[in-house]
Design an enzyme around this catalytic site. Structure first.
Site, PDB file in Angstrom:
ATOM      1  N   PRO A  11       0.788  -1.226   0.000  1.00 40.97           N
ATOM      2  CA  PRO A  11       0.000   0.000   0.000  1.00 40.97           C
ATOM      3  C   PRO A  11       0.823   1.279   0.000  1.00 40.97           C
ATOM      4  O   PRO A  11       1.816   1.392   0.725  1.00 40.97           O
ATOM      5  CB  PRO A  11      -0.803  -0.102   1.304  1.00 40.97           C
ATOM      6  CG  PRO A  11      -0.909  -1.552   1.553  1.00 40.97           C
ATOM      7  CD  PRO A  11       0.346  -2.176   1.014  1.00 40.97           C
ATOM      8  N   ASN A  12       0.351   2.208  -0.808  1.00 40.44           N
ATOM      9  CA  ASN A  12       0.855   3.588  -0.892  1.00 40.44           C
ATOM     10  C   ASN A  12       2.205   3.728  -1.594  1.00 40.44           C
ATOM     11  O   ASN A  12       2.661   4.847  -1.815  1.00 40.44           O
ATOM     12  CB  ASN A  12       0.919   4.246   0.506  1.00 40.44           C
ATOM     13  CG  ASN A  12      -0.454   4.359   1.126  1.00 40.44           C
ATOM     14  OD1 ASN A  12      -1.362   4.885   0.497  1.00 40.44           O
ATOM     15  ND2 ASN A  12      -0.638   3.844   2.324  1.00 40.44           N
ATOM     16  N   ARG A  19       5.454  12.308  -2.462  1.00 43.28           N
ATOM     17  CA  ARG A  19       5.275  12.835  -1.107  1.00 43.28           C
ATOM     18  C   ARG A  19       6.424  12.335  -0.235  1.00 43.28           C
ATOM     19  O   ARG A  19       7.042  11.332  -0.535  1.00 43.28           O
ATOM     20  CB  ARG A  19       3.974  12.313  -0.465  1.00 43.28           C
ATOM     21  CG  ARG A  19       2.693  12.672  -1.165  1.00 43.28           C
ATOM     22  CD  ARG A  19       2.045  13.896  -0.516  1.00 43.28           C
ATOM     23  NE  ARG A  19       0.677  14.093  -0.981  1.00 43.28           N
ATOM     24  CZ  ARG A  19       0.347  14.468  -2.214  1.00 43.28           C
ATOM     25  NH1 ARG A  19       1.290  14.663  -3.108  1.00 43.28           N
ATOM     26  NH2 ARG A  19      -0.923  14.647  -2.546  1.00 43.28           N
ATOM     27  N   TYR A  24      11.401   8.890   1.873  1.00 48.74           N
ATOM     28  CA  TYR A  24      11.423   7.854   0.838  1.00 48.74           C
ATOM     29  C   TYR A  24      12.201   8.241  -0.415  1.00 48.74           C
ATOM     30  O   TYR A  24      12.302   7.440  -1.349  1.00 48.74           O
ATOM     31  CB  TYR A  24       9.980   7.477   0.462  1.00 48.74           C
ATOM     32  CG  TYR A  24       9.195   6.930   1.640  1.00 48.74           C
ATOM     33  CD1 TYR A  24       9.578   5.739   2.248  1.00 48.74           C
ATOM     34  CD2 TYR A  24       8.095   7.607   2.149  1.00 48.74           C
ATOM     35  CE1 TYR A  24       8.876   5.233   3.335  1.00 48.74           C
ATOM     36  CE2 TYR A  24       7.382   7.107   3.229  1.00 48.74           C
ATOM     37  CZ  TYR A  24       7.782   5.923   3.818  1.00 48.74           C
ATOM     38  OH  TYR A  24       7.088   5.419   4.883  1.00 48.74           O
ATOM     39  N   ASN A  74       8.340  -5.435  -0.692  1.00 48.27           N
ATOM     40  CA  ASN A  74       8.205  -4.323   0.241  1.00 48.27           C
ATOM     41  C   ASN A  74       6.718  -4.262   0.579  1.00 48.27           C
ATOM     42  O   ASN A  74       5.933  -3.712  -0.185  1.00 48.27           O
ATOM     43  CB  ASN A  74       8.673  -2.999  -0.368  1.00 48.27           C
ATOM     44  CG  ASN A  74       8.564  -1.860   0.644  1.00 48.27           C
ATOM     45  OD1 ASN A  74       7.933  -2.001   1.695  1.00 48.27           O
ATOM     46  ND2 ASN A  74       9.177  -0.729   0.328  1.00 48.27           N
ATOM     47  N   ALA A  77       3.070  -0.770   4.886  1.00 51.26           N
ATOM     48  CA  ALA A  77       2.529  -0.844   6.251  1.00 51.26           C
ATOM     49  C   ALA A  77       2.003  -2.232   6.593  1.00 51.26           C
ATOM     50  O   ALA A  77       1.894  -2.584   7.778  1.00 51.26           O
ATOM     51  CB  ALA A  77       1.424   0.195   6.410  1.00 51.26           C
ATOM     52  N   GLU A  98      12.949  -9.239   1.961  1.00 49.53           N
ATOM     53  CA  GLU A  98      12.086  -8.132   2.403  1.00 49.53           C
ATOM     54  C   GLU A  98      12.870  -6.818   2.302  1.00 49.53           C
ATOM     55  O   GLU A  98      14.016  -6.755   2.759  1.00 49.53           O
ATOM     56  CB  GLU A  98      11.659  -8.390   3.851  1.00 49.53           C
ATOM     57  CG  GLU A  98      10.802  -7.280   4.448  1.00 49.53           C
ATOM     58  CD  GLU A  98      10.429  -7.579   5.908  1.00 49.53           C
ATOM     59  OE1 GLU A  98      10.782  -8.668   6.427  1.00 49.53           O
ATOM     60  OE2 GLU A  98       9.809  -6.700   6.530  1.00 49.53           O
ATOM     61  N   HIS A 100      12.758  -2.542   2.864  1.00 46.97           N
ATOM     62  CA  HIS A 100      12.159  -1.281   3.307  1.00 46.97           C
ATOM     63  C   HIS A 100      13.073  -0.148   2.874  1.00 46.97           C
ATOM     64  O   HIS A 100      14.285  -0.198   3.138  1.00 46.97           O
ATOM     65  CB  HIS A 100      11.976  -1.255   4.826  1.00 46.97           C
ATOM     66  CG  HIS A 100      11.040  -2.320   5.292  1.00 46.97           C
ATOM     67  ND1 HIS A 100       9.684  -2.225   5.141  1.00 46.97           N
ATOM     68  CD2 HIS A 100      11.285  -3.537   5.832  1.00 46.97           C
ATOM     69  CE1 HIS A 100       9.121  -3.332   5.585  1.00 46.97           C
ATOM     70  NE2 HIS A 100      10.077  -4.149   6.007  1.00 46.97           N
ATOM     71  N   ARG A 107      12.479   4.571  13.199  1.00 44.39           N
ATOM     72  CA  ARG A 107      11.204   5.285  13.131  1.00 44.39           C
ATOM     73  C   ARG A 107      10.306   4.895  14.319  1.00 44.39           C
ATOM     74  O   ARG A 107      10.794   4.388  15.317  1.00 44.39           O
ATOM     75  CB  ARG A 107      10.554   4.996  11.766  1.00 44.39           C
ATOM     76  CG  ARG A 107      11.457   5.450  10.604  1.00 44.39           C
ATOM     77  CD  ARG A 107      10.810   5.235   9.255  1.00 44.39           C
ATOM     78  NE  ARG A 107       9.600   6.048   9.114  1.00 44.39           N
ATOM     79  CZ  ARG A 107       8.733   5.906   8.110  1.00 44.39           C
ATOM     80  NH1 ARG A 107       8.947   4.998   7.165  1.00 44.39           N
ATOM     81  NH2 ARG A 107       7.665   6.678   8.041  1.00 44.39           N
TER      82      ARG A 107
HETATM   83  O1  CA2 Z   1      10.367   2.058   4.340  1.00 43.67           O
HETATM   84  C1  CA2 Z   1       9.557   1.387   3.678  1.00 43.67           C
HETATM   85  O2  CA2 Z   1       9.793   0.986   2.537  1.00 43.67           O
HETATM   86  C2  CA2 Z   1       8.168   1.107   4.257  1.00 43.67           C
HETATM   87  O3  CA2 Z   1       7.830  -0.240   3.915  1.00 43.67           O
HETATM   88  C3  CA2 Z   1       7.228   2.087   3.569  1.00 43.67           C
HETATM   89  C4  CA2 Z   1       5.804   2.052   4.119  1.00 43.67           C
HETATM   90  C5  CA2 Z   1       5.802   2.146   5.642  1.00 43.67           C
HETATM   91  O4  CA2 Z   1       4.481   1.986   6.138  1.00 43.67           O
HETATM   92  C6  CA2 Z   1       6.695   1.094   6.270  1.00 43.67           C
HETATM   93  O5  CA2 Z   1       6.672   1.245   7.664  1.00 43.67           O
HETATM   94  C7  CA2 Z   1       8.122   1.240   5.763  1.00 43.67           C
HETATM   95  C8  CA2 Z   1       5.008   3.212   3.564  1.00 43.67           C
HETATM   96  C9  CA2 Z   1       4.939   3.241   2.085  1.00 43.67           C
HETATM   97  C10 CA2 Z   1       4.268   4.508   1.680  1.00 43.67           C
HETATM   98  O6  CA2 Z   1       5.120   5.184   0.811  1.00 43.67           O
HETATM   99  C11 CA2 Z   1       4.845   6.472   0.548  1.00 43.67           C
HETATM  100  C12 CA2 Z   1       5.693   7.084  -0.337  1.00 43.67           C
HETATM  101  C13 CA2 Z   1       5.510   8.401  -0.651  1.00 43.67           C
HETATM  102  C14 CA2 Z   1       4.460   9.110  -0.090  1.00 43.67           C
HETATM  103  C15 CA2 Z   1       3.612   8.500   0.798  1.00 43.67           C
HETATM  104  C16 CA2 Z   1       3.805   7.161   1.107  1.00 43.67           C
END
Ligand code: CA2
Length: 144
Positions: A11-12, A19, A24, A74, A77, A98, A100, A107
């Site tokens: 997701p996302n 963003r 990221y 990846n 969440a 895996e 991230h 975090r």
């Molecule tokens: O660090 C990572 O790759 C995560 O898997 C990214 C997830 C987060 O919930 C994990 O804890 C760590 C979030 C992905 C959302 O990515 C976005 C990227 C740009 C803008 C908003 C969200």
């Protein structure tokens, strides 16, 4: 014979590069796909996917059984919540890496635990999008 590596994004991650670049980075998911493809030589294929739906990711993992050389995932969440993805990966026989993008251990505490890590053969966190390339290289090396 061509072998396939499956790269799954949760997701996302479709918002990557749009963003929160301070967490990221600036690369988009299309950039990440290109990075992964650049690691592959002749005889290798990449299937690169993203979904915001847990069940879709479970379905893709199930479909990968018996026909792929490894999964780079990846889970976003869902890493921190999804026993369903863990169960699907436990029924998958080839290597699982895996990834991230951020260092989840630096975090919030709710990000420190990942269900997927209970199955993953390797876990990469905090290398930015380069972590995907490292995960692909590891699967290639395990495949011999
Ligand atoms: O660090 C990572 O790759 C995560 O898997 C990214 C997830 C987060 O919930 C994990 O804890 C760590 C979030 C992905 C959302 O990515 C976005 C990227 C740009 C803008 C908003 C969200």
């Amino acid at each position: 014979m061509t072998q396939t590596i499956l790269v799954l994004n949760g997701p996302n991650l479709n918002l990557l590069g749009q963003r929160q670049p301070e967490i990221y980075g600036h690369e988009t998911l299309a950039d990440v796909e290109a990075l992964c493809r650049a690691e592959l030589g002749e005889g290798w294929e990449l299937s690169f996917r993203q979904s915001n739906w847990e069940g879709q990711i479970v379905d893709w993992i199930q479909e990968a059984r018996g026909g792929t050389a490894g999964i780079v995932i990846n889970p976003g969440a869902l890493s921190h919540t999804s026993v369903a993805i863990l169960d699907a990966l436990n029924a998958y026989e080839a290597p699982v890496m895996e990834v991230h993008i951020s260092n989840i251990h630096k975090r919030e505490s709710f990000r420190h635990h990942s269900y997927v890590s209970l199955r993953a053969d390797g876990v990469i966190a905090g290398l930015g999008t380069e972590g995907y390339a490292a995960a692909i290289r590891r699967i290639l090396s395990l495949a011999g």
